[in-house]
Scaffold this active site. Structure first.
Site, PDB file in Angstrom:
ATOM      1  N   LEU A 255      -8.980 -28.770 -32.871  1.00  0.00           N
ATOM      2  CA  LEU A 255     -10.077 -28.281 -34.030  1.00  0.00           C
ATOM      3  C   LEU A 255      -9.621 -29.161 -34.898  1.00  0.00           C
ATOM      4  CD1 LEU A 255      -8.176 -24.873 -34.008  1.00  0.00           C
ATOM      5  CD2 LEU A 255     -10.712 -25.780 -33.283  1.00  0.00           C
TER       6      LEU A 255
ATOM      7  N   HIS B 120       1.307 -23.170 -26.680  1.00  0.00           N
ATOM      8  CA  HIS B 120       1.673 -23.793 -26.011  1.00  0.00           C
ATOM      9  C   HIS B 120       2.752 -23.369 -24.533  1.00  0.00           C
ATOM     10  CE1 HIS B 120       1.212 -28.243 -25.344  1.00  0.00           C
ATOM     11  NE2 HIS B 120       2.428 -28.202 -25.398  1.00  0.00           N
TER      12      HIS B 120
HETATM   13  C1  GAR Z   1      -1.726 -20.900 -21.441  1.00  0.00           C
HETATM   14  O1  GAR Z   1      -0.827 -21.642 -20.071  1.00  0.00           O
HETATM   15  C2  GAR Z   1      -1.882 -21.757 -22.905  1.00  0.00           C
HETATM   16  O2  GAR Z   1      -0.713 -22.269 -23.055  1.00  0.00           O
HETATM   17  C3  GAR Z   1      -1.613 -22.883 -22.342  1.00  0.00           C
HETATM   18  O3  GAR Z   1      -3.690 -23.441 -21.299  1.00  0.00           O
HETATM   19  C4  GAR Z   1      -3.143 -21.736 -20.552  1.00  0.00           C
HETATM   20  C5  GAR Z   1      -4.651 -20.270 -20.861  1.00  0.00           C
HETATM   21  O4  GAR Z   1      -4.780 -19.755 -19.590  1.00  0.00           O
HETATM   22  N1  GAR Z   1      -2.592 -23.594 -23.832  1.00  0.00           N
HETATM   23  C6  GAR Z   1      -2.752 -24.743 -23.891  1.00  0.00           C
HETATM   24  O5  GAR Z   1      -2.739 -25.894 -22.749  1.00  0.00           O
HETATM   25  C7  GAR Z   1      -3.253 -25.511 -24.666  1.00  0.00           C
HETATM   26  N2  GAR Z   1      -3.617 -26.536 -25.023  1.00  0.00           N
HETATM   27  P1  GAR Z   1      -5.362 -18.694 -19.860  1.00  0.00           P
HETATM   28  O6  GAR Z   1      -6.578 -18.846 -20.157  1.00  0.00           O
HETATM   29  O7  GAR Z   1      -5.155 -17.595 -18.596  1.00  0.00           O
HETATM   30  O8  GAR Z   1      -4.240 -17.987 -20.741  1.00  0.00           O
END
Ligand code: GAR
Length: 210
Positions: free
Chosen positions: A93, A109
């Site tokens: 963002l 995260h």
């Molecule tokens: C989760 O593990 C979240 O922590 C990560 O993506 C995944 C989404 O899973 N986020 C990041 O990496 C942010 N940079 P989901 O769509 O099943 O909630």
């Protein structure tokens, strides 16, 4: 109740955890809108099933990050949430958008921040031979994955883990801690102080809640 916007790009399992928590009366907040930058995000289907309004704002065709985020800001304003939660929203963002939502935007995260900011956190934790890995909910600030941590969950790394198995173990914990942080905000127990620290029950959090 506090109106929450959930921003997603993919599977939306964290969104599902928030939906389930709301249903169970454990969120003290109402998911007002789910916004995805990808029209094929499975999380949109989860939202529809829960009768939550959805919006797709594809990043395709925008000339710049600033232009996209201006449109995203306008979309958010139309839904007037009190809190914006990033739940697997895979876009960086602009500082302008983040500043506008300062103290009212959370991210989850998949690492024990400040370790492993950015992408491929599970691969990197495995390559480093970490015995413990996990996930962090934090306030969003202009620096990527850098805002004050609120709550962390730790999981063991097993000798035979690959990134997929480790990610699944971490995700299970994400689903526990994200609704908790949202609830604290909704109950007025959690806030970002002017000093840049997270405050829980009026106490500065020197360390995230584990
Ligand atoms: C989760 O593990 C979240 O922590 C990560 O993506 C995944 C989404 O899973 N986020 C990041 O990496 C942010 N940079 P989901 O769509 O099943 O909630």
């Amino acid at each position: 109740p506090l109106r929450v916007a959930v921003l997603i790009s993919g599977s939306g399992s964290n969104l599902q955890a928030l939906i389930d928590a709301q249903r169970a009366g454990r969120l003290s907040a109402e998911i007002a809108v789910v916004i995805s930058n990808r029209s094929d995000a499975y999380g949109l289907e989860r939202a529809r099933r829960a009768l939550i309004p959805t919006q797709v704002l594809s990043h395709r065709g925008f000339p710049s990050r600033e232009a996209y985020d201006a449109e995203l800001a306008a979309l958010l304003d139309r839904h007037a949430p009190g809190l914006v939660t990033l739940a697997g929203f895979m876009r960086i963002l602009t500082p302008e958008l983040v500043a506008r939502w300062q103290g009212r935007m959370l991210n989850i995260h998949p690492s024990l921040l400040p370790k492993y900011r950015g992408l491929h956190t599970h691969e990197r934790a495995l390559a480093a031979g970490e015995p413990i890995h996990g996930a962090t909910v934090h306030f969003v600030t202009p620096e990527l994955d850098d805002g004050p941590a609120i709550v962390q969950a730790q999981v063991p790394v097993h000798p035979d883990d690959d990134a997929e198995r480790l990610a699944a173990r971490v995700l299970t914990q994400e689903h526990r801690i994200y609704p908790l942080a949202v609830r604290w905000i909704a109950e007025g127990r959690l806030a970002l102080g002017d000093d840049g620290l997270a405050y829980l029950d009026d106490e500065p959090l020197a360390q995230p809640v584990v």
